[in-house]
Design a protein around this motif. Sequence first.
Motif, short mmCIF file in Angstrom:
data_model
loop_
_atom_site.label_atom_id
_atom_site.label_comp_id
_atom_site.label_asym_id
_atom_site.label_seq_id
_atom_site.Cartn_x
_atom_site.Cartn_y
_atom_site.Cartn_z
N SER A 82 0.85 -1.18 0.00
CA SER A 82 0.00 0.00 0.00
C SER A 82 0.88 1.23 0.00
O SER A 82 2.08 1.15 0.30
N VAL A 83 0.29 2.36 -0.31
CA VAL A 83 1.02 3.63 -0.33
C VAL A 83 0.28 4.64 0.54
O VAL A 83 -0.95 4.78 0.44
N ASN A 92 -0.17 9.43 -4.04
CA ASN A 92 -0.11 8.00 -3.77
C ASN A 92 -0.09 7.20 -5.07
O ASN A 92 0.63 6.20 -5.20
N LYS A 135 2.68 4.55 -6.36
CA LYS A 135 2.28 3.17 -6.68
C LYS A 135 2.68 2.81 -8.11
O LYS A 135 3.22 1.72 -8.37
N ASP A 136 2.44 3.74 -9.06
CA ASP A 136 2.77 3.47 -10.46
C ASP A 136 4.26 3.20 -10.63
O ASP A 136 4.67 2.28 -11.37
N VAL A 164 5.11 -0.28 -9.09
CA VAL A 164 4.53 -1.35 -9.92
C VAL A 164 5.29 -1.48 -11.23
O VAL A 164 5.62 -2.61 -11.66
N THR A 219 -1.79 -4.45 -5.12
CA THR A 219 -1.81 -3.21 -4.35
C THR A 219 -3.23 -2.96 -3.84
O THR A 219 -4.19 -3.53 -4.33
N SER A 257 -5.60 -0.35 -0.60
CA SER A 257 -5.58 0.64 0.47
C SER A 257 -5.47 0.04 1.86
O SER A 257 -5.15 0.74 2.82
#
Length: 395
Positions: free
Chosen positions: A98-99, A115, A119-120, A123, A136, A138
């Motif tokens: 998670s971020v 966020n 994440k991008d 990933v 991924t 929350s």
Amino acid sequence: MSLYTTESSIIITCNKRLAPYLEQEVKDLGFKIEEAFVTGVRVNGTLNDCIILNLNLYCASQVLYSLEKFQANNPDEVYNHLLKMEWENILPDPGYFSVTSNVQHPTINNGMFANLRVKDAVVDRLREKRGTRPSTGSELTGAVVHLFWKHENAEIFMDTSGDSLARHGYRKIPGRAPMLEALASATILASQWDKKSPFVNPMCGSGTLAIEAALIASNTRPGLFRDNFAFMHIQGYDKEIYYNEMYKLEDQIAEVPGLRILATDLSELAVNNARKNAIAAGVADMIEFGVCDFADTEVPEGAKGVFFVNPEYGDRLGDIDELEETYARIGDFMKQKCKGYFGYVFTGNLDLAKKIGLKAKRRIEFYTSTIDCRLLEYELYEGTRAVKNTAPESI
């Protein structure tokens, strides 16, 4: 190179106004404070040190292990920097992460966008190196990547806690308007209580103050109530180190012969729920529960104990006129029944506090949610020194 044995900067966060008590906790664990600020402290250490911090601290919220600092002027620069980091050596395969973020930058008006860019980047890096896309979401149930970005200065962390440490995990029935466990601990640590003399807690509600008092007195650490931390989901995690630290926590629990912690409430339902929470925390045998008006609560004589009450404030619960009478009765009770004790009233309504009719020796600032609160300390002298104030008190 394992992060578990590599020293870096560690930020330990807490709710506003808890930092002095967190700082003392961290020092007591043997860490050197490199920097203290309004919402936490900074130390140096490894991910193995983060395990110790997560398991032991009463007042903390998150334990953040720094990976890198860098400069960024827009979200694309954040993405490009994080894309170059070796996430394949940090996050497990397969894995879930998670971020979270704390961003103050003119190019960001929605923290969720920051966020998303973090994440991008992670990933895309893992998909390039491993050929598969990681999971991924929350929910903070796996690894947690945290971005701090203020002006042009950015720093990327592994949040080693996951869910907030401020919720200690034993309270299954919170009751109405419950006090956060970390806040309850901090108020107790701010008091003059010696952990051996009586701790008298009328209006106990869900029992948080009495339970935290029992945990602190018996040296029972909050980490014992959780079985999942974010540090368990970082490459290199050695569960034996975690288990060894857990064994230490269990071994250091101490009995306190003769200690009396009394918790009462007018509501039978509240007392039943508080007892259930105490059972979950493993301290039910340390607390004497009772159903009664607060003025009928026993105050053990011949002791220099603590009377600690958290009455309703009127903002969320209670009628103001009735509460004025209640606060006046609290003052009368402390004067008449608590001589030789330290009295503590935690409140978010300073006008109501004036109805107590005693002059506070200390007024210690706290917050509960967004409410500006005070822990008012009264030294209740034996004899004639506890005299009612005839002039309105300025709080």
